[in-house]
Design an enzyme around this catalytic site. Structure first.
Site, PDB file in Angstrom:
ATOM      1  N   ILE A  20      44.436  31.474  45.103  1.00  0.00           N
ATOM      2  CA  ILE A  20      43.800  32.504  45.817  1.00  0.00           C
ATOM      3  C   ILE A  20      42.254  33.401  44.839  1.00  0.00           C
ATOM      4  CG2 ILE A  20      43.451  35.297  46.530  1.00  0.00           C
ATOM      5  CD1 ILE A  20      46.207  34.548  47.331  1.00  0.00           C
ATOM      6  N   GLN A  40      46.012  31.196  31.048  1.00  0.00           N
ATOM      7  CA  GLN A  40      47.881  31.031  30.682  1.00  0.00           C
ATOM      8  C   GLN A  40      47.795  30.309  29.520  1.00  0.00           C
ATOM      9  OE1 GLN A  40      51.292  31.226  32.804  1.00  0.00           O
ATOM     10  NE2 GLN A  40      52.082  31.996  31.269  1.00  0.00           N
ATOM     11  N   ASP A  64      47.514  34.706  28.426  1.00  0.00           N
ATOM     12  CA  ASP A  64      48.852  35.199  28.696  1.00  0.00           C
ATOM     13  C   ASP A  64      48.878  36.717  29.055  1.00  0.00           C
ATOM     14  OD1 ASP A  64      51.353  35.737  29.258  1.00  0.00           O
ATOM     15  OD2 ASP A  64      52.286  33.576  28.051  1.00  0.00           O
ATOM     16  N   VAL A  65      49.347  36.979  29.769  1.00  0.00           N
ATOM     17  CA  VAL A  65      49.160  38.486  30.710  1.00  0.00           C
ATOM     18  C   VAL A  65      50.374  39.442  30.019  1.00  0.00           C
ATOM     19  CG1 VAL A  65      47.634  38.835  32.633  1.00  0.00           C
ATOM     20  CG2 VAL A  65      50.115  38.624  32.167  1.00  0.00           C
ATOM     21  N   TYR A 157      61.554  37.622  49.465  1.00  0.00           N
ATOM     22  CA  TYR A 157      60.683  38.004  48.263  1.00  0.00           C
ATOM     23  C   TYR A 157      61.035  39.142  47.495  1.00  0.00           C
ATOM     24  CZ  TYR A 157      55.720  39.010  47.560  1.00  0.00           C
ATOM     25  OH  TYR A 157      54.333  39.336  46.730  1.00  0.00           O
ATOM     26  N   LYS A 164      55.219  44.673  43.565  1.00  0.00           N
ATOM     27  CA  LYS A 164      53.886  44.505  44.279  1.00  0.00           C
ATOM     28  C   LYS A 164      53.871  46.050  44.416  1.00  0.00           C
ATOM     29  CE  LYS A 164      51.657  40.261  45.029  1.00  0.00           C
ATOM     30  NZ  LYS A 164      51.472  40.472  43.793  1.00  0.00           N
ATOM     31  N   ILE A 193      49.714  32.163  51.974  1.00  0.00           N
ATOM     32  CA  ILE A 193      48.874  30.545  51.936  1.00  0.00           C
ATOM     33  C   ILE A 193      49.564  29.951  50.448  1.00  0.00           C
ATOM     34  CG2 ILE A 193      46.704  30.095  51.017  1.00  0.00           C
ATOM     35  CD1 ILE A 193      45.401  33.153  51.180  1.00  0.00           C
ATOM     36  N   THR A 195      50.150  28.423  48.332  1.00  0.00           N
ATOM     37  CA  THR A 195      49.618  28.294  46.465  1.00  0.00           C
ATOM     38  C   THR A 195      50.674  27.788  45.903  1.00  0.00           C
ATOM     39  OG1 THR A 195      49.844  30.349  46.043  1.00  0.00           O
ATOM     40  CG2 THR A 195      47.866  29.791  46.664  1.00  0.00           C
ATOM     41  N   LEU A 196      49.986  27.255  44.525  1.00  0.00           N
ATOM     42  CA  LEU A 196      51.606  26.905  43.435  1.00  0.00           C
ATOM     43  C   LEU A 196      52.322  28.169  43.216  1.00  0.00           C
ATOM     44  CD1 LEU A 196      49.392  25.922  40.342  1.00  0.00           C
ATOM     45  CD2 LEU A 196      50.955  24.547  42.144  1.00  0.00           C
ATOM     46  N   ALA A 197      52.190  29.246  42.592  1.00  0.00           N
ATOM     47  CA  ALA A 197      52.700  30.424  43.278  1.00  0.00           C
ATOM     48  C   ALA A 197      53.895  30.470  44.271  1.00  0.00           C
ATOM     49  CB  ALA A 197      51.965  31.873  42.821  1.00  0.00           C
TER      50      ALA A 197
HETATM   51  P1  NAP Z   1      48.207  30.716  41.992  1.00  0.00           P
HETATM   52  O1  NAP Z   1      47.304  30.075  42.113  1.00  0.00           O
HETATM   53  O2  NAP Z   1      49.487  30.069  41.204  1.00  0.00           O
HETATM   54  O3  NAP Z   1      48.154  32.128  40.672  1.00  0.00           O
HETATM   55  C1  NAP Z   1      49.159  32.579  40.368  1.00  0.00           C
HETATM   56  C2  NAP Z   1      48.922  33.001  39.005  1.00  0.00           C
HETATM   57  O4  NAP Z   1      48.963  33.903  38.292  1.00  0.00           O
HETATM   58  C3  NAP Z   1      48.031  31.630  38.503  1.00  0.00           C
HETATM   59  O5  NAP Z   1      46.818  31.256  37.195  1.00  0.00           O
HETATM   60  C4  NAP Z   1      49.716  32.354  37.250  1.00  0.00           C
HETATM   61  O6  NAP Z   1      48.392  31.035  35.589  1.00  0.00           O
HETATM   62  C5  NAP Z   1      49.255  33.077  36.942  1.00  0.00           C
HETATM   63  N1  NAP Z   1      50.307  33.363  36.223  1.00  0.00           N
HETATM   64  C6  NAP Z   1      51.347  34.089  36.122  1.00  0.00           C
HETATM   65  N2  NAP Z   1      51.900  34.290  34.452  1.00  0.00           N
HETATM   66  C7  NAP Z   1      51.229  34.657  33.993  1.00  0.00           C
HETATM   67  C8  NAP Z   1      51.430  35.103  32.447  1.00  0.00           C
HETATM   68  N3  NAP Z   1      51.810  35.345  32.195  1.00  0.00           N
HETATM   69  N4  NAP Z   1      49.731  35.197  32.461  1.00  0.00           N
HETATM   70  C9  NAP Z   1      48.351  35.049  32.971  1.00  0.00           C
HETATM   71  N5  NAP Z   1      48.255  34.668  33.661  1.00  0.00           N
HETATM   72  C10 NAP Z   1      50.267  33.989  34.572  1.00  0.00           C
HETATM   73  O7  NAP Z   1      48.695  31.657  43.271  1.00  0.00           O
HETATM   74  P2  NAP Z   1      48.558  32.420  44.117  1.00  0.00           P
HETATM   75  O8  NAP Z   1      48.564  32.638  45.138  1.00  0.00           O
HETATM   76  O9  NAP Z   1      46.697  32.264  44.116  1.00  0.00           O
HETATM   77  O10 NAP Z   1      48.844  33.759  43.474  1.00  0.00           O
HETATM   78  C11 NAP Z   1      47.666  35.032  43.340  1.00  0.00           C
HETATM   79  C12 NAP Z   1      48.251  36.295  43.682  1.00  0.00           C
HETATM   80  O11 NAP Z   1      48.313  36.480  45.239  1.00  0.00           O
HETATM   81  C13 NAP Z   1      49.605  36.930  42.965  1.00  0.00           C
HETATM   82  O12 NAP Z   1      49.298  38.638  42.606  1.00  0.00           O
HETATM   83  C14 NAP Z   1      49.538  36.212  44.396  1.00  0.00           C
HETATM   84  O13 NAP Z   1      51.357  37.380  44.723  1.00  0.00           O
HETATM   85  C15 NAP Z   1      49.285  37.354  45.373  1.00  0.00           C
HETATM   86  N6  NAP Z   1      49.912  36.939  46.207  1.00  0.00           N
HETATM   87  C16 NAP Z   1      49.883  35.221  47.147  1.00  0.00           C
HETATM   88  C17 NAP Z   1      49.917  35.117  48.823  1.00  0.00           C
HETATM   89  C18 NAP Z   1      50.390  34.180  48.937  1.00  0.00           C
HETATM   90  O14 NAP Z   1      50.927  33.514  49.618  1.00  0.00           O
HETATM   91  N7  NAP Z   1      49.803  33.235  48.473  1.00  0.00           N
HETATM   92  C19 NAP Z   1      49.865  36.368  49.273  1.00  0.00           C
HETATM   93  C20 NAP Z   1      49.489  37.818  48.645  1.00  0.00           C
HETATM   94  C21 NAP Z   1      49.385  37.525  48.062  1.00  0.00           C
HETATM   95  P3  NAP Z   1      49.654  29.557  35.178  1.00  0.00           P
HETATM   96  O15 NAP Z   1      49.846  28.918  37.016  1.00  0.00           O
HETATM   97  O16 NAP Z   1      48.534  28.539  34.872  1.00  0.00           O
HETATM   98  O17 NAP Z   1      50.980  30.052  35.428  1.00  0.00           O
END
Ligand code: NAP
Length: 260
Positions: A20, A40, A64-65, A157, A164, A193, A195-197
């Site tokens: 995102i 990270q 790394d947060v 979740y 959250k 969406i 994504t990796l997370a």
């Molecule tokens: P994403 O591409 O996997 O991004 C998550 C990010 O968090 C990655 O860059 C990951 O880095 C980073 N992260 C995790 N642990 C960390 C640490 N200790 N230090 C620094 N960075 C760290 O997935 P995303 O879906 O875009 O997620 C971004 C945000 O959107 C998150 O807050 C997620 O909860 C939120 N969100 C996602 C969705 C969805 O459905 N995808 C919906 C609503 C909200 P690494 O990969 O290098 O670990």
């Protein structure tokens, strides 16, 4: 003139082209912002550098947060390039995969709870605290990403819903604290969406299908759609908006019942 001409944005949370944060970065770059990115760990560095290059950006710093020293070092590093910045994007979350499936209580641990809250909520305030000085006098904007699992119970979740909820309270307390300095703080609650997370959440495919069938717009949202709202919220067009959680979820959150 574009929406973010003359603005500088630090983007925390790009892991891939599906992130995102990448949707937000692209929208911000298109609207004229100069960007900097964090990664990270060393494994992620080349990937983030490559994506940063596509935004004409050569400021890419480790963060790394979970590490206070690295959080401080981000802004010391940034200071070598920029004397200030205007926008901070926090798009970071983590919980153990085992805690993102099945029975909430069976799978919850103290360690997992602390980890999820540390990375997904505490880090937001920690980054704002460390970046505050460099945002001083800029009428800046801070943005995070959340999900509806903060306010409604849903399958799988689990502990992330609690993290959250904490993050959304963080938005309000940061908005209250930084408002007198002209800094606005908001959250986007995005629909699901891929994504990796998201891959860590049990039965994620089912969530996507459910939204597509039941959201008023009958679709899932894209990182581009979230990115555009992010660019707007961090622009001067949103100068009167702070402390808000804005849903970008094809309207799913307003539905009580479907099928009639
Ligand atoms: P994403 O591409 O996997 O991004 C998550 C990010 O968090 C990655 O860059 C990951 O880095 C980073 N992260 C995790 N642990 C960390 C640490 N200790 N230090 C620094 N960075 C760290 O997935 P995303 O879906 O875009 O997620 C971004 C945000 O959107 C998150 O807050 C997620 O909860 C939120 N969100 C996602 C969705 C969805 O459905 N995808 C919906 C609503 C909200 P690494 O990969 O290098 O670990």
């Amino acid at each position: 003139m574009s929406l973010l001409d003359g603005k500088r944005a630090l983007i925390v949370g790009v892991a891939s082209k599906r992130s995102i944060a990448w949707g937000i970065a692209q929208a911000m770059r298109r609207e004229g912002a100069e960007l900097a990115f964090t990664y990270q760990n060393e494994r992620m560095k080349p990937r983030v550098e490559k994506l940063a290059g596509q935004c004409d950006c050569d400021i890419v710093v480790p963060c790394d947060v979970q590490d206070d020293e690295q959080i401080e070092a981000v802004f010391e590093h940034l200071d070598n390039y920029w004397d200030h910045f205007d926008i901070l994007i926090h798009s970071v979350a983590f919980a153990h995969k085992e805690e993102l499936e099945g029975d909430f209580l069976d799978n919850m641990t103290r360690e997992g709870f602390l980890m999820a809250h540390d990375i997904s909520s505490y880090s937001f305030a920690a980054l704002a605290k460390a970046g505050r000085q460099m945002m001083h006098g800029r009428n800046g904007a801070i943005l995070t990403l959340t999900y509806m699992g903060s306010i409604r119970a849903m399958p799988n979740y689990n502990v992330m819903g609690l993290a959250k909820a904490s993050l959304e309270a963080n938005v309000r307390y940061l908005a209250y604290t930084l408002g007198p300095e002209g800094i606005r703080v908001n959250g986007i609650s995005a629909g699901p969406i891929r994504t990796l997370a998201a891959a860590g959440i049990g039965n994620f495919r089912k969530m996507l299908d459910h939204v597509e069938e039941n959201a008023p717009l009958r679709k899932n949202v894209s990182i581009e759609e979230v990115g555009n709202v992010g660019a707007f919220l961090c622009s001067d067009m949103a100068a009167g908006v702070t402390g808000e959680i804005t849903y970008v979820d094809a309207g799913f959150n307003i539905v009580g019942m479907t099928g009639y």
